[in-house]
Motif scaffolding. Sequence first.
Motif, short mmCIF file in Angstrom:
data_model
loop_
_atom_site.label_atom_id
_atom_site.label_comp_id
_atom_site.label_asym_id
_atom_site.label_seq_id
_atom_site.Cartn_x
_atom_site.Cartn_y
_atom_site.Cartn_z
N MET A 182 0.82 -1.21 0.00
CA MET A 182 0.00 0.00 0.00
C MET A 182 0.86 1.26 0.00
SD MET A 182 -2.98 -1.31 2.58
CE MET A 182 -3.35 0.31 3.15
N VAL A 183 1.94 1.26 0.76
CA VAL A 183 2.82 2.43 0.83
C VAL A 183 3.49 2.68 -0.52
CG1 VAL A 183 4.97 3.30 1.83
CG2 VAL A 183 3.21 2.36 3.30
N PHE A 184 4.02 1.62 -1.15
CA PHE A 184 4.69 1.79 -2.43
C PHE A 184 3.71 2.17 -3.53
CE2 PHE A 184 8.15 -0.99 -0.62
CZ PHE A 184 9.00 0.08 -0.42
N ALA A 185 2.48 1.66 -3.48
CA ALA A 185 1.47 2.04 -4.47
C ALA A 185 1.11 3.52 -4.32
CB ALA A 185 0.23 1.17 -4.32
N ALA A 186 1.01 3.98 -3.09
CA ALA A 186 0.71 5.40 -2.87
C ALA A 186 1.87 6.28 -3.33
CB ALA A 186 0.42 5.65 -1.39
#
Length: 79
Positions: free
Chosen positions: A7-11
């Motif tokens: 989720m962090v890398f997608a954001a």
Amino acid sequence: MLLLFCMVFAALKLISDTILELSLLFFSRDSEGKALNSVRKGSVIYVIGGACSLFSVQFIFGLGSVFIATNIVALIYFF
């Protein structure tokens, strides 16, 4: 942890794509959009880097080196 990092890398990727496209909109002299299409093809670099990181998920140094190498390759491609 895997879900959190995903989720962090997608954001972060969404934010970087937005900043990159806005900078092309405001500062590019290209009126036909050819530069935008070539920049969008650079996302394949991050997909390949993500696939390579799956093989080194057990080693933190492997993940770090794949991350750094992917960013350097993308930086060279974009310049």
